[in-house]
Design a protein around this motif. Structure first.
Motif, PDB file in Angstrom:
ATOM      1  N   GLY A 171      20.435 -53.591 -20.277  1.00  0.00           N
ATOM      2  CA  GLY A 171      19.250 -54.411 -20.511  1.00  0.00           C
ATOM      3  C   GLY A 171      18.100 -54.235 -19.537  1.00  0.00           C
ATOM      4  O   GLY A 171      16.988 -53.951 -19.926  1.00  0.00           O
ATOM      5  N   ASP A 172      18.352 -54.362 -18.244  1.00  0.00           N
ATOM      6  CA  ASP A 172      17.274 -54.272 -17.257  1.00  0.00           C
ATOM      7  C   ASP A 172      17.391 -53.008 -16.408  1.00  0.00           C
ATOM      8  O   ASP A 172      16.730 -52.886 -15.382  1.00  0.00           O
ATOM      9  N   ALA A 173      18.222 -52.074 -16.835  1.00  0.00           N
ATOM     10  CA  ALA A 173      18.433 -50.857 -16.055  1.00  0.00           C
ATOM     11  C   ALA A 173      17.194 -49.978 -16.103  1.00  0.00           C
ATOM     12  O   ALA A 173      16.593 -49.775 -17.152  1.00  0.00           O
ATOM     13  N   GLU A 174      16.815 -49.498 -14.953  1.00  0.00           N
ATOM     14  CA  GLU A 174      15.688 -48.592 -14.855  1.00  0.00           C
ATOM     15  C   GLU A 174      15.761 -47.909 -13.504  1.00  0.00           C
ATOM     16  O   GLU A 174      15.976 -48.569 -12.492  1.00  0.00           O
ATOM     17  N   PRO A 175      15.618 -46.591 -13.452  1.00  0.00           N
ATOM     18  CA  PRO A 175      15.619 -45.904 -12.164  1.00  0.00           C
ATOM     19  C   PRO A 175      14.507 -46.444 -11.281  1.00  0.00           C
ATOM     20  O   PRO A 175      13.429 -46.799 -11.757  1.00  0.00           O
ATOM     21  N   SER A 176      14.773 -46.525  -9.986  1.00  0.00           N
ATOM     22  CA  SER A 176      13.795 -47.109  -9.075  1.00  0.00           C
ATOM     23  C   SER A 176      12.815 -46.088  -8.518  1.00  0.00           C
ATOM     24  O   SER A 176      11.788 -46.470  -7.970  1.00  0.00           O
ATOM     25  N   ALA A 177      13.126 -44.808  -8.644  1.00  0.00           N
ATOM     26  CA  ALA A 177      12.257 -43.781  -8.078  1.00  0.00           C
ATOM     27  C   ALA A 177      12.316 -42.524  -8.936  1.00  0.00           C
ATOM     28  O   ALA A 177      13.316 -42.277  -9.611  1.00  0.00           O
ATOM     29  N   PRO A 178      11.274 -41.707  -8.874  1.00  0.00           N
ATOM     30  CA  PRO A 178      11.279 -40.457  -9.642  1.00  0.00           C
ATOM     31  C   PRO A 178      12.463 -39.549  -9.292  1.00  0.00           C
ATOM     32  O   PRO A 178      12.999 -38.874 -10.163  1.00  0.00           O
ATOM     33  N   GLU A 179      12.885 -39.539  -8.036  1.00  0.00           N
ATOM     34  CA  GLU A 179      14.012 -38.699  -7.631  1.00  0.00           C
ATOM     35  C   GLU A 179      15.303 -39.150  -8.324  1.00  0.00           C
ATOM     36  O   GLU A 179      16.108 -38.328  -8.763  1.00  0.00           O
ATOM     37  N   GLU A 180      15.511 -40.463  -8.423  1.00  0.00           N
ATOM     38  CA  GLU A 180      16.693 -40.987  -9.103  1.00  0.00           C
ATOM     39  C   GLU A 180      16.633 -40.647 -10.593  1.00  0.00           C
ATOM     40  O   GLU A 180      17.645 -40.262 -11.188  1.00  0.00           O
ATOM     41  N   LEU A 181      15.466 -40.768 -11.172  1.00  0.00           N
ATOM     42  CA  LEU A 181      15.291 -40.432 -12.584  1.00  0.00           C
ATOM     43  C   LEU A 181      15.607 -38.957 -12.818  1.00  0.00           C
ATOM     44  O   LEU A 181      16.301 -38.608 -13.778  1.00  0.00           O
ATOM     45  N   GLU A 182      15.139 -38.100 -11.946  1.00  0.00           N
ATOM     46  CA  GLU A 182      15.406 -36.668 -12.094  1.00  0.00           C
ATOM     47  C   GLU A 182      16.908 -36.386 -12.002  1.00  0.00           C
ATOM     48  O   GLU A 182      17.456 -35.618 -12.801  1.00  0.00           O
ATOM     49  N   THR A 183      17.587 -37.036 -11.070  1.00  0.00           N
ATOM     50  CA  THR A 183      19.034 -36.856 -10.927  1.00  0.00           C
ATOM     51  C   THR A 183      19.764 -37.310 -12.180  1.00  0.00           C
ATOM     52  O   THR A 183      20.640 -36.599 -12.692  1.00  0.00           O
ATOM     53  N   LEU A 184      19.414 -38.483 -12.693  1.00  0.00           N
ATOM     54  CA  LEU A 184      20.060 -38.998 -13.903  1.00  0.00           C
ATOM     55  C   LEU A 184      19.791 -38.085 -15.102  1.00  0.00           C
ATOM     56  O   LEU A 184      20.689 -37.820 -15.902  1.00  0.00           O
ATOM     57  N   THR A 185      18.568 -37.601 -15.212  1.00  0.00           N
ATOM     58  CA  THR A 185      18.215 -36.715 -16.319  1.00  0.00           C
ATOM     59  C   THR A 185      19.032 -35.422 -16.253  1.00  0.00           C
ATOM     60  O   THR A 185      19.566 -34.964 -17.266  1.00  0.00           O
ATOM     61  N   LEU A 186      19.156 -34.862 -15.067  1.00  0.00           N
ATOM     62  CA  LEU A 186      19.954 -33.639 -14.914  1.00  0.00           C
ATOM     63  C   LEU A 186      21.429 -33.895 -15.218  1.00  0.00           C
ATOM     64  O   LEU A 186      22.091 -33.063 -15.846  1.00  0.00           O
ATOM     65  N   GLN A 187      21.936 -35.042 -14.792  1.00  0.00           N
ATOM     66  CA  GLN A 187      23.327 -35.393 -15.103  1.00  0.00           C
ATOM     67  C   GLN A 187      23.525 -35.494 -16.612  1.00  0.00           C
ATOM     68  O   GLN A 187      24.502 -34.964 -17.159  1.00  0.00           O
TER      69      GLN A 187
END
Length: 126
Positions: free
Chosen positions: A33-49
């Motif tokens: 529901g409220d999940a959202e990466p806190s930084a672009p670096e975290e988003l990039e890591t999650l996207t690559l995963q």
């Protein structure tokens, strides 16, 4: 260093089982529901995963679906999911952080669906 070919009769795929709980955990990190990466670096890591999970899951779903009769509904659904996942792998995220989040969430939905199909194709064992 000498290159070696895979043993005869193997497809070159890794025979270790997929880590479905880890795959689902990454999906939850983006789709809760409220999940959202806190930084672009975290988003990039999650996207690559997520991309990596998709690259591992797609051939597994295809192989398992391929064992079913051609007119089987679960086979058709699983292969449609594979097609959509492949299409999403070919897409690039937008340039803004919110566009990147939306892209990662679409990848997460595909990973979740691939996990669901793996479970269904295994008779609900996942």
């Amino acid at each position: 260093m000498k290159a070696t070919a895979p043993p005869p009769g193997t497809t070159g795929r890794d025979s270790r089982p997929l880590d479905i709980p880890t795959m689902r955990d990454v999906v939850r990190r983006l789709l809760a529901g409220d999940a959202e990466p806190s930084a672009p670096e975290e988003l990039e890591t999650l996207t690559l995963q997520l991309r990596g999970h998709m690259m591992l899951a797609i051939p597994e779903v295809e192989a398992r679906a391929g064992k079913l009769p051609k007119d089987d509904v679960p086979r058709a659904c699983a292969l449609a999911c594979v097609g959509e996942a492949r299409m999403r792998l070919g897409l690039e995220p937008g340039r803004t952080f919110p566009a990147g989040i939306a892209h990662a969430q679409r990848l997460a939905r595909s990973v979740g669906a691939l996990c669901d199909h793996l479970g269904n194709l295994d008779g609900g064992n996942r």
